[in-house]
Design an enzyme around this catalytic site. Structure first.
Site, short mmCIF file in Angstrom:
data_model
loop_
_atom_site.label_atom_id
_atom_site.label_comp_id
_atom_site.label_asym_id
_atom_site.label_seq_id
_atom_site.Cartn_x
_atom_site.Cartn_y
_atom_site.Cartn_z
N TYR A 1 -17.12 11.52 8.46
CA TYR A 1 -15.79 10.96 8.17
C TYR A 1 -15.04 10.67 9.48
CZ TYR A 1 -11.10 10.50 6.12
OH TYR A 1 -9.85 10.05 5.75
N LYS B 1 -13.68 6.95 10.98
CA LYS B 1 -12.28 6.61 11.27
C LYS B 1 -12.06 6.35 12.77
CE LYS B 1 -10.60 6.92 7.00
NZ LYS B 1 -9.99 5.78 6.29
N1 LIG Z 1 -5.35 11.85 1.32
C1 LIG Z 1 -5.39 12.26 2.58
O1 LIG Z 1 -5.10 13.43 2.88
C2 LIG Z 1 -5.76 11.29 3.68
C3 LIG Z 1 -5.64 11.73 5.01
C4 LIG Z 1 -5.94 10.85 6.04
C5 LIG Z 1 -6.39 9.57 5.75
N2 LIG Z 1 -6.51 9.18 4.45
C6 LIG Z 1 -6.98 7.82 4.21
O2 LIG Z 1 -6.00 7.13 3.45
C7 LIG Z 1 -6.63 6.15 2.62
C8 LIG Z 1 -6.17 6.31 1.20
O3 LIG Z 1 -6.56 7.57 0.76
P1 LIG Z 1 -6.05 8.22 -0.63
O4 LIG Z 1 -5.69 9.61 -0.32
O5 LIG Z 1 -5.09 7.30 -1.28
O6 LIG Z 1 -7.46 8.25 -1.40
P2 LIG Z 1 -7.82 8.00 -2.94
O7 LIG Z 1 -9.19 8.55 -3.11
O8 LIG Z 1 -6.73 8.49 -3.82
O9 LIG Z 1 -7.84 6.40 -3.04
C9 LIG Z 1 -8.83 5.63 -2.38
C10 LIG Z 1 -8.98 4.30 -3.09
O10 LIG Z 1 -10.04 3.57 -2.43
C11 LIG Z 1 -10.84 2.98 -3.46
N3 LIG Z 1 -12.20 2.72 -2.99
C12 LIG Z 1 -13.15 3.65 -2.69
N4 LIG Z 1 -14.31 3.04 -2.38
C13 LIG Z 1 -14.09 1.70 -2.46
C14 LIG Z 1 -14.90 0.55 -2.27
N5 LIG Z 1 -16.20 0.66 -1.92
N6 LIG Z 1 -14.34 -0.66 -2.44
C15 LIG Z 1 -13.04 -0.79 -2.81
N7 LIG Z 1 -12.23 0.26 -3.02
C16 LIG Z 1 -12.75 1.49 -2.85
C17 LIG Z 1 -10.82 4.01 -4.59
O11 LIG Z 1 -11.25 3.46 -5.83
C18 LIG Z 1 -9.36 4.46 -4.57
O12 LIG Z 1 -8.55 3.64 -5.39
C19 LIG Z 1 -8.14 6.33 2.82
O13 LIG Z 1 -8.61 5.37 3.75
C20 LIG Z 1 -8.25 7.73 3.39
O14 LIG Z 1 -9.42 7.90 4.16
C21 LIG Z 1 -6.20 10.00 3.41
#
Ligand SMILES: NC(=O)c1ccc[n+]([C@@H]2O[C@H](COP(=O)([O-])OP(=O)(O)OC[C@H]3O[C@@H](n4cnc5c(N)ncnc54)[C@H](O)[C@@H]3O)[C@@H](O)[C@H]2O)c1
Length: 265
Positions: A161, A165
């Site tokens: 991961y 990133k």
């Molecule tokens: N939640 C956290 O703590 C956190 C921390 C740092 C970074 N992030 C990043 O923030 C972003 C959003 O995360 P989140 O917490 O809303 O996650 P989440 O899992 O709630 O949502 C992720 C979305 O991406 C979609 N997705 C996954 N694979 C896909 C694909 N192949 N094609 C199209 N869509 C796809 C999923 O269906 C989902 O709707 C991500 O990039 C994640 O890595 C999240």
């Protein structure tokens, strides 16, 4: 007939990949409030309901499409459909992402590494390739990718991961330098812990492996954050909207930390 939109993004077209839930959903809602026309995409068909809900406000301005961001042809088709429907693409926000299954590098199945890199790194690259010709032709645009506080250092059990990133930040910086002459900016938002399904699942899995409750695990993790809690997805959406707006006009190649100070400890 729908009322003509008002707000900072009135007349602007914003494409959001990963809009079915979490940060992407909050981002769609935030841009909708600001008057943008929206092209929403996600691999999850729930994105169509999201568009339906936002479309209730003004049925003319929201389109949805099921897209797997790892598939070049689907990314190209999304960009083409957006231009056909709305005439341009002012902002691309790639919010989609997946967390890896925790594993030491020594035990990380290579299929899992490939899966995470495909969604988190190749996906945003494919989306940039899909929108850049249109942005160049129209004389500008803004690309906003969502990285992570795990995009600065390798962390044990999350090597894949972190790599995905880290690499996304590098690709965003390359786009920023290459496309500056075309009026296109490219930046990342790097969230800390965001209280979404991704975060909650990570807490559940870690709690299970330690034999404690998810609530106890949450207390351990949130105690590492100077501001004391994971943020709601709206806090990340605000930063994405900022980087999509003209208020960020002198920013490119940047990574905007929205993390409650978690990197300070
Ligand atoms: N939640 C956290 O703590 C956190 C921390 C740092 C970074 N992030 C990043 O923030 C972003 C959003 O995360 P989140 O917490 O809303 O996650 P989440 O899992 O709630 O949502 C992720 C979305 O991406 C979609 N997705 C996954 N694979 C896909 C694909 N192949 N094609 C199209 N869509 C796809 C999923 O269906 C989902 O709707 C991500 O990039 C994640 O890595 C999240």
């Amino acid at each position: 007939m729908s009322a003509s939109p008002s707000g900072r993004f009135a007349g602007k077209v914003v494409m959001i990949v990963g809009a079915a839930r979490g940060v992407g959903l909050a981002t769609a809602q935030a841009f909708a409030r600001e008057g943008a026309s929206l092209s929403l995409a996600d691999i999850d068909p729930a994105v169509e309901q999201v568009a339906g809900q936002l479309g209730d406000v003004d049925g003319e301005r929201v389109a949805a499409r099921r897209v797997d961001v790892t598939d070049a042809a689907q990314c190209q088709a999304l960009a083409a459909a957006t231009v056909e429907r709305f005439g341009r693409i002012d902002v691309l926000a790639v919010v989609s992402g997946v967390l890896q299954k925790t594993a030491r590098i020594s035990d990380l199945p290579i299929e899992e590494f490939d899966r995470v890199l495909a969604v988190n790194t190749k996906g945003p690259l494919l989306m940039a390739q899909a929108v850049l010709p249109q942005m160049r032709q129209q004389g500008g645009g803004r690309i906003v990718n969502v990285a992570s506080w795990f995009a600065y250092n390798g962390h044990a059990y999350f090597g894949g991961y972190c790599a995905s990133k880290f690499a996304l930040r590098a690709i965003t910086q390359a786009i920023a330098e290459e496309e500056a002459e075309n009026g296109i900016t490219a930046n990342c938002v790097s969230p800390g812990n965001v209280d979404t399904e991704m975060h909650r699942r990570a807490l559940r899995e870690e709690a299970e492996s330690r034999g404690i409750t998810a609530e106890e695990m949450k207390e351990i993790e949130w105690a590492k954050i100077p501001l004391g809690h994971a943020c709601p997805p709206e806090d990340i959406a605000d930063a994405i909207v900022f980087l999509g707006s003209d208020q960020s006009r002198y920013m490119t190649g940047a990574s905007l930390d929205v993390n409650g100070g978690v990197l300070l400890r």
